[in-house]
Enzyme design. Structure first.
Site, PDB file in Angstrom:
ATOM      1  CD  GLU A 167       4.438  85.612  41.661  1.00 13.19           C
ATOM      2  OE1 GLU A 167       4.612  84.396  41.494  1.00 13.19           O
ATOM      3  OE2 GLU A 167       4.310  86.406  40.733  1.00 13.19           O
ATOM      4  N   GLY A 172      13.925  90.983  42.264  1.00 13.49           N
ATOM      5  CA  GLY A 172      13.421  91.348  40.951  1.00 13.49           C
ATOM      6  C   GLY A 172      11.947  91.711  40.979  1.00 13.49           C
TER       7      GLY A 172
HETATM    8 MO1  MOS Z   1       7.008  87.162  39.458  1.00 16.53          MO
HETATM    9  S1  MOS Z   1       5.936  88.860  39.033  1.00 16.53           S
HETATM   10  O1  MOS Z   1       6.242  86.107  38.357  1.00 16.53           O
HETATM   11  O2  MOS Z   1       8.587  87.478  39.156  1.00 16.53           O
END
Ligand code: MOS
Length: 748
Positions: free
Chosen positions: A714, A242
């Site tokens: 991230e 995603g």
């Molecule tokens: Mo991430 S951009 O918080 O799915």
């Protein structure tokens, strides 16, 4: 885990936590039997194909569906006048429902971006629905769209963080950097397309959705469709990634649901790759001015970070480019602001490391420019400005090892061999450029509930209404539950991705692992207490006090005796004639100030350092990212195999961000995103992937949870693009401040 973290277990120490077990869902995926959203099929299912607008600004003049409606297999063409009512959910201050594009589909006839849906064709087959969608005739009152790439703030920018007097400190600083950096619009390109399969049974919806947040999807869909929450079930068992694009609902979800309700048939809608560039979010264009003031020793005295990002006409999407800036370095005077410019583009959304990732491109590029200006080694410059206090909140960090990321990463990379002069390093006829950057990303926890069932057949089921978006949540949960019970992960069934399960966190912001740990540990403890209590009613422990019993490695035994003298828990359940016992654990989020709603007690972030080598061949203008060393401080790593996979994937994505990715909205083409396919929108491929060395420092952050785990989805992307840009400067002498770095930039 150590007994202190769970008073009732005395398992083999840390046998599963930190072990690189393969993905428990791996066999399902490689055999093609994992059920993704669009793999769901139902008797009588219809196919929906939306009709996107072919202008970016104006209004619908005429919409003629008559030819389409007469085509073979077509069951309906829905548009504003016949689809029925949707309810708008306004932006809510407590984030109880999050939606980035607030306008329900087909709400009015005004067109605000290219690809905005104006109708949806429903037919017995996908081909028939596609043909019908193509046959819908639309004329527009067309206006000139605004898709400019040079941004101007439309309102007073919002102050995100401020301390001291940054303007005065900058003006009197002996060394100054003042530059503007640009990152382009980028489009999420997961392999799995966005999809909804909607099943209406006359009263309730079951929605199979490609979503990173089943609970939020349920709340948003029930509010916008006007049905009670309990009449909407959302299922997302597997996600083909995603990257943030699937966090919040998009308008196609409502088109599918409404069609299913109107026609009383299941409806499948899969967004095309082209439409993925139009109506399901993107990372917005950012334009960021950085002013650094420093002493001649390289100590920062002032940071000003003023960023702008584009948003859509209807929504205020704030990228938040200063996410990392206020806490990354020691600096007495700082101000960070963000402004928005509304353009004729679809509503932007979160993309992996929103805010921090583009923000760090600007800040860390400026830090490299400062290092060059001062003739200080860029690693040394960061070390001189390290801090153990989050100066934006005046709070200590829970666990910060940026210095060690810098020194360990530099050592592993061989940084001490770097010669600073531009173009001075050569190997095999190529010019090498070495660059680096620091990285950080928030570490946090959300509310979570989980249930563990211990069953009489010896199996264990753990259930949580979170979802695995490809990051390894199934595997990680099997490990944590296995560890907390002392049971082989093979015996543990993990069930996720369903609002019928206990409510779990959304899969965003790298928060799932940290959120699950406390809930799961408590669920295990409760289940163990129940099985111990059951044991007091059955041989061989009948009549004994539950307090005298212990649970170790799946066996019930007397506390004063070895586990081997006890019996397997399933035998206890069988003897007591109990099919299963169930333990539920709940934990609260709100550990730090994620939403700015409460006062944080500590500052919790992950850190990292990215070291990059590029090779540059000026004769043929060939640039390659050849080698990356990434040192990551993200708490305890539950599974180094899935963890490494996250960081490697992020680094490859960072190569794409630095060199390739760029969504082009073309005002010569009615404001369309013209490179809306995987041939023209270039992402990194295997051929672009560098040699990657991932180092995890592995310091448990036990303020966040008992296992000390943070998230790692991230942090791996943060800092990669500025490290590449700095390496490119080192190789070529060209400082590129606007991504992506193009060959044309380097051969001027
Ligand atoms: Mo991430 S951009 O918080 O799915």
């Amino acid at each position: 885990m150590p007994t202190a973290q769970n008073g009732t277990t005395e398992n083999k120490v840390l046998s599963l936590i930190g072990r690189p077990i393969p993905r428990v869902d791996g066999p399902l995926k490689v055999s093609g039997t994992a059920t993704y959203t669009s793999d769901h099929n139902f008797p009588g299912m219809l196919y929906a194909v939306p009709v996107p607008s072919t202008i970016a600004k104006g209004s619908i003049a005429t919409l003629d569906t008559s030819a389409a409606e007469k085509m073979p297999g077509v069951r309906a063409v829905f548009h504003r006048d016949n689809i029925g009512r949707f309810f708008r959910v306004p932006p809510n201050a407590d984030f109880s429902i999050v939606i980035d594009e607030h306008r329900p589909p087909l709400e009015d006839d005004i067109i605000r971006y290219y690809g905005q849906y104006v109708a949806v064709a429903i037919a017995e087959s996908l081909e028939q629905a596609q043909a019908a969608a193509d046959a819908v005739r639309v004329t527009y009152h067309e206006e000139t769209p605004d898709v400019r790439t040079k941004l101007v703030a439309q309102d007073e920018p919002k102050v995100d963080s401020q301390r001291g007097d940054p303007v005065a400190a900058f003006n009197s600083a002996p060394v100054k950097i003042d530059q503007t950096y640009v990152t382009p619009a980028e489009t999420h390109n997961p392999i799995e397309l966005h999809a909804t399969v909607a099943v209406w049974d006359g009263t309730a919806f079951t929605l199979y959705e490609s979503t990173q947040a089943v609970k939020n999807q349920q709340l948003a869909m029930s509010a916008m469709l006007g049905v009670p929450t309990e009449n909407v079930r959302v299922i997302s068992r597997f996600l083909g990634s995603g990257f943030g694009g699937k966090l919040w609902p998009w308008t196609h979800c409502l088109l599918a649901a409404a069609a299913s309700r109107n026609l009383n048939r299941p409806v499948k809608l899969v967004v095309s790759r082209k439409m993925m560039f139009q109506a399901v979010g993107h990372r917005p264009l950012t334009q960021q001015r950085i002013r650094l003031g420093a002493t001649t020793n390289g100590e920062l005295v002032s940071i000003q970070h003023d960023s702008l990002n584009h948003s859509s006409i209807l929504d205020d999407y704030d990228e938040g480019c200063s996410e990392a800036t206020p806490h990354l370095y020691h600096c007495p005077h700082l101000r960070a602001t963000n402004g928005v410019m509304h353009l004729n583009v679809g509503t932007p959304t979160s993309m992996r490391g929103p805010g921090a990732v583009p923000g760090l491109f600007a800040l860390e590029s400026a830090m490299d420019e400062l290092a060059v200006e001062l003739k200080i080694d860029p690693v040394e410059l960061r070390l001189r400005n390290d801090t153990q206090i989050d100066e934006s909140l005046n709070l200590p960090f829970t666990s910060r090892h940026l210095k060690e990321c810098l020194t360990v990463g530099a050592e592993k990379f061989g940084w001490h061999q770097r010669t600073p002069a531009v173009g001075s390093m050569k190997k095999d006829g190529l010019i090498l450029g070495w660059g680096m950057a620091a990285a950080t990303w928030i570490a946090n926890r959300l509310d979570c509930e989980a249930t563990i069932d211990l069953k009489a057949d010896g199996s264990v089921r753990v259930a949580c209404g979170t979802q695995d978006i490809g990051t390894g949540t199934y595997t990680m949960l099997a490990q944590i539950v296995g560890e907390s019970l002392g049971i082989d992960p093979d015996k543990i069934e993990v069930v996720l991705g369903d609002t019928a399960l206990p409510t779990g966190p959304l899969s965003g912001g790298s928060m799932v692992t940290a959120s699950l740990v406390p809930a799961v540990l408590e669920a295990a403890k409760t289940a163990i207490q129940k099985v111990q209590f059951a044991a007091t009613t059955a041989t061989p422990f009948s009549g004994q006090s539950a307090d005298d019993l212990a649970f170790s490695n799946g066996r019930i035994h007397r506390k004063d005796q070895a586990p081997a003298n006890g019996v397997p828990y399933e035998q206890v359940l069988q003897t007591a004639n109990i099919n299963s016992v169930s333990g539920t654990g709940r934990s609260q989020g709100d550990f730090t100030d994620l939403l700015g709603l409460s006062k944080p007690k500590l500052s919790s972030h992950s850190f990292g350092a990215q070291f990059v080598e590029v090779s540059w061949q000026p004769e043929i203008a060939r640039l390659r990212v050849s080698r990356v060393v990434t040192a990551i401080d993200a708490g305890r790593i539950i599974n180094p195999r899935t963890g490494r996979n996250q960081i490697e994937g992020a680094v490859v994505m960072g190569v794409g961000m630095a060199l390739f990715e760029h969504t082009i909205y073309d005002d010569q083409n009615r404001g369309a995103p013209i490179n809306s396919n995987l041939a023209d929108y270039v992402v990194s491929t295997n051929a672009d992937a560098p040699e990657i060395d991932v180092i995890f420092l592995d310091y448990p952050d036990t303020h966040l949870n008992a296992l000390g785990a943070r998230g790692i989805g991230e942090i791996g992307l943060a800092g990669v693009a500025p490290a590449i840009a700095s390496a490119v400067y080192h190789a070529t002498g060209v400082r590129v401040r606007e991504l992506p770095i193009r060959i044309e930039d380097l051969i001027a």
